[in-house]
Design a protein around this motif. Structure first.
Motif, PDB file in Angstrom:
ATOM      1  N   GLU A  37       3.489 -32.058  17.211  1.00  0.00           N
ATOM      2  CA  GLU A  37       2.647 -31.511  16.133  1.00  0.00           C
ATOM      3  C   GLU A  37       2.161 -32.610  15.192  1.00  0.00           C
ATOM      4  OE1 GLU A  37       3.103 -28.046  13.878  1.00  0.00           O
ATOM      5  OE2 GLU A  37       4.273 -26.974  15.371  1.00  0.00           O
ATOM      6  N   LYS A  38       3.042 -33.570  14.939  1.00  0.00           N
ATOM      7  CA  LYS A  38       2.639 -34.673  14.066  1.00  0.00           C
ATOM      8  C   LYS A  38       1.512 -35.490  14.724  1.00  0.00           C
ATOM      9  CE  LYS A  38       6.902 -35.409  11.476  1.00  0.00           C
ATOM     10  NZ  LYS A  38       6.942 -36.315  10.354  1.00  0.00           N
ATOM     11  N   THR A  66       1.644 -29.713  11.988  1.00  0.00           N
ATOM     12  CA  THR A  66       0.332 -30.361  12.158  1.00  0.00           C
ATOM     13  C   THR A  66      -0.449 -30.291  10.853  1.00  0.00           C
ATOM     14  OG1 THR A  66       0.289 -29.750  14.481  1.00  0.00           O
ATOM     15  CG2 THR A  66      -1.829 -30.271  13.469  1.00  0.00           C
ATOM     16  N   LEU A  70       1.067 -23.892  13.736  1.00  0.00           N
ATOM     17  CA  LEU A  70       1.184 -25.351  13.691  1.00  0.00           C
ATOM     18  C   LEU A  70       1.428 -25.875  12.266  1.00  0.00           C
ATOM     19  CD1 LEU A  70      -1.797 -26.232  16.071  1.00  0.00           C
ATOM     20  CD2 LEU A  70       0.613 -26.103  16.680  1.00  0.00           C
ATOM     21  N   GLY A  84      -1.766 -33.751  14.578  1.00  0.00           N
ATOM     22  CA  GLY A  84      -2.380 -33.850  13.246  1.00  0.00           C
ATOM     23  C   GLY A  84      -3.116 -35.161  13.056  1.00  0.00           C
TER      24      GLY A  84
END
Lengths: 281, 341
Positions: free
Chosen positions: A118-119, A7, A4, A122
């Motif tokens: 992924e963003k 992330t 990731l 995060g």
């Protein structure tokens, strides 16, 4: 190979703001619990004005631990988390696109939806971490002061702030992929957030707003409800469902639309202007 | 269809294999050598980069207009054109960042719009303006790209950075434009992708580093990498490219090998005389044409053969002689004239 990586990068990008908010939450938690014993006697006979009753949520008096904590912490800290969610979400989409940095990620062999997911992961993880890491501040402070509210109830109310923040994270994300600039995405998302908050807080005092108060997400994320009755699972599930729907919609839009560079950005603004003109009678 | 899949690094991802069922896969970036070794099927190889009537209209403005072009394996193709000619838009369509209004583009047989993720596994990209994450170090950038490309060995990126004199320990926010460009080049080359799309790769670099970049690109091309190289500097394209395409207002004006291109390019020579000037037309010998005169200076246009001119000038008292490579503007003016006639 790092797992990731986007992330991790997103969390790194927003870590300074997250730490600042977390420290504020911890400081406010410690302060609130520390001053409560000296204030609660004088607050016993305090009649809170109607216009401010919205800040108490379902609590009857500001002199009770539930009322005090709702008014002094859970009425405005969620607003801070929601603002963080919106700012972070728009910066990772519209912000990175306008700066051209998004190209660097999208030129790699990862699907756009994965970049977006992924963003989101995060930012969502940072929000959850901020909430959960603020809880020990309550727990530790309670060891030294007389505050008659169980740790479980406080933890429940702290956890209750996460779903609404995630919902606004989804809203920021959606605005970031729809609107042509980060400024316009921020304006729309913040406009909705402020409107929802005003309706919630003033709705209890202003007759005209009372009927629409239930339309505000802040009504359904009321901290006093969690402090009094535990985690409202049905509400949490609705928030999570809305968040998921926003994420799916954002991913679908993001997959299909052109990614502009800083060179082609003015063309997108022209496009946006045309859309606005087209809607005029 | 019987397909032999012997991936090289850039293909070594589930994305590539899943996204390209039935595609003919290269066993190495050198299709010719691969075929000789019997590692490939007998079907014709997909063209590394192919565009068919590629068109993009922005707000009624045709940024790219009916571009049809094939690039060969191991070729360095120079994409020349002034700012706004459509070079960057074409590259962005090849990457699937922008959807074509009409027409199509493919990279190694993969549709650039519908199979963009698989295309990215085969493609290294350098943007016209390199935008980085300012709070990350150069190394964090290369590690991010290395990780996303599924490359396990960070060593080549370090070597490339060393070749370009790039300090990877500094934060990108502190990089000069040249260093940003170097980092962009390093990131584009990570994983040795078989196709490179480079938008003005040497912009902002000093001449020594420019030469190193050209050297690296020639090395990659020799190993079979196909390179689309956009530029508005003629000299650079001549140094590096095998073929040149000139783009103007989104249209491909010409495509030709660099050798042919050089042959009919006109250089400009300014001759300043100390004494009497030659009569008008007196210097119009073998491929030389007088284009202007101002004071004691005569401007001439000349092809490859300077011998006849030198001999003609021997009859005069020459104070100074300066030669100029044609600029892109000169070249485009030449094409305008050709079109007009």
């Amino acid at each position: 190979m790092t797992r990731l990586p986007i992330t991790r990068k997103t969390m790194h990008d927003h870590s300074s703001a997250a730490i600042a908010i977390l420290l504020t939450m911890i400081a406010v938690a410690v302060l609130d619990l520390s001053i409560y014993p000296s204030y609660h006697a004088s607050l016993k006979d305090f009649e809170i004005p109607d216009a401010l009753k919205g800040f108490l949520g379902g609590a009857t008096s500001i002199a009770t631990p539930v009322g005090f904590l709702t008014a002094e912490f859970f009425s405005w800290v969620p607003l801070m988390l929601v603002a963080f969610a919106i700012v972070a979400a728009t910066s990772t989409t519209a912000g990175d696109e306008a700066s051209g940095a998004l190209d660097l990620l999208l030129a790699q062999p990862v699907a756009r939806r994965r970049v977006l997911a992924e963003k989101v992961l995060g930012i969502a993880a940072l929000i959850a971490a901020m909430c959960l890491l603020s809880f020990p501040a309550f727990m530790v402070t309670k060891l030294f002061v007389d505050f008659d509210l169980s740790n479980v109830k406080i933890l429940t109310a702290v956890v209750n702030m996460i779903p609404i923040s995630w919902m606004f994270l989804g809203l920021g994300l959606l605005a970031g992929v729809i609107f042509p600039t980060r400024a316009s995405a921020l304006t729309v998302a913040f406009g909705l957030m402020i409107a929802a908050y005003v309706i919630f807080t003033l709705g209890s005092a202003v007759e005209a707003l009372s009927s629409v108060r239930m339309a505000s997400p802040f009504y359904w994320a009321d901290g006093s409800h969690a402090l009094l009755h535990g985690l409202p699972w049905e509400r949490v599930l609705v928030f999570l469902g809305i968040s998921a729907a926003e994420l799916v919609a954002a991913a679908l839009i993001f997959e299909r639309r052109d990614i502009m560079s800083s060179h082609t950005w003015p063309k997108r603004l022209t496009w946006a202007r045309r859309q606005v003109q087209a809607t005029r009678p | 269809m019987n397909v032999t899949v012997l991936p090289w690094r850039a293909h070594d991802s589930a994305v590539w294999q899943a996204a390209t069922p039935g595609a003919v896969h290269y066993a190495s970036p050198e299709p010719g050598a691969a075929r000789e070794r019997g590692l490939m099927s007998d079907e014709p190889l997909p063209v590394p980069i192919s565009m068919r009537g590629l068109t993009k209209v922005f707000d009624e403005q045709r940024a790219v207009d009916g571009l049809t072009l094939d690039l060969r394996g191991g070729e360095v193709f120079g994409f020349l054109g002034p700012n706004g000619a459509g070079k960057s838009t074409t590259i962005r369509m090849l990457l699937g960042f922008i959807r074509p209004t009409s027409g199509s583009a493919s990279i190694h047989g993969l549709d650039c719009t519908r199979q963009a993720t698989a295309v990215h596994a085969l493609t290294g990209y350098l943007a016209g303006e390199v935008h980085l994450f300012p709070h990350l170090t150069g190394r964090a950038h290369t590690e991010l790209v290395t990780s996303l490309r599924g490359v396990h060995d960070p060593e080549p990126a370090e070597e490339l950075a060393a070749r370009l004199d790039l300090d990877l320990t500094r934060k990108a926010g502190a990089y000069s434009k040249g260093n940003r460009q170097k980092l962009g080049i390093v990131m584009a080359l990570i994983g040795a992708p078989p196709v490179l799309l480079l938008d003005e790769p040497t912009s902002g670099l000093d001449p020594i580093i420019q030469h190193r970049v050209w050297e690296i690109l020639r090395e990659r091309a020799a190993r079979g990498t196909t390179i689309l190289f956009s530029s508005h500097v003629l000299g650079e394209v001549e140094q590096v490219c095998d073929r040149v395409g000139v783009l103007r207002d989104g249209r491909l004006v010409t495509v030709e090998p660099v050798a042919d291109w050089r042959a009919h390019q006109k250089r400009r020579i300014e001759v300043t005389f100390a004494g009497a000037l030659p009569a008008p037309g007196a210097l119009d010998v073998m491929g030389v044409r007088e284009v202007a005169r101002h004071g004691p200076t005569v401007d001439l246009e000349i092809g490859d053969d300077v011998d006849a001119l030198i001999k003609a000038l021997a009859n005069y008292n020459v104070l100074d002689l300066r030669t100029y490579q044609p600029t892109l503007e000169d070249l485009l003016l030449g094409y305008y004239r050709q079109e007009a006639t």
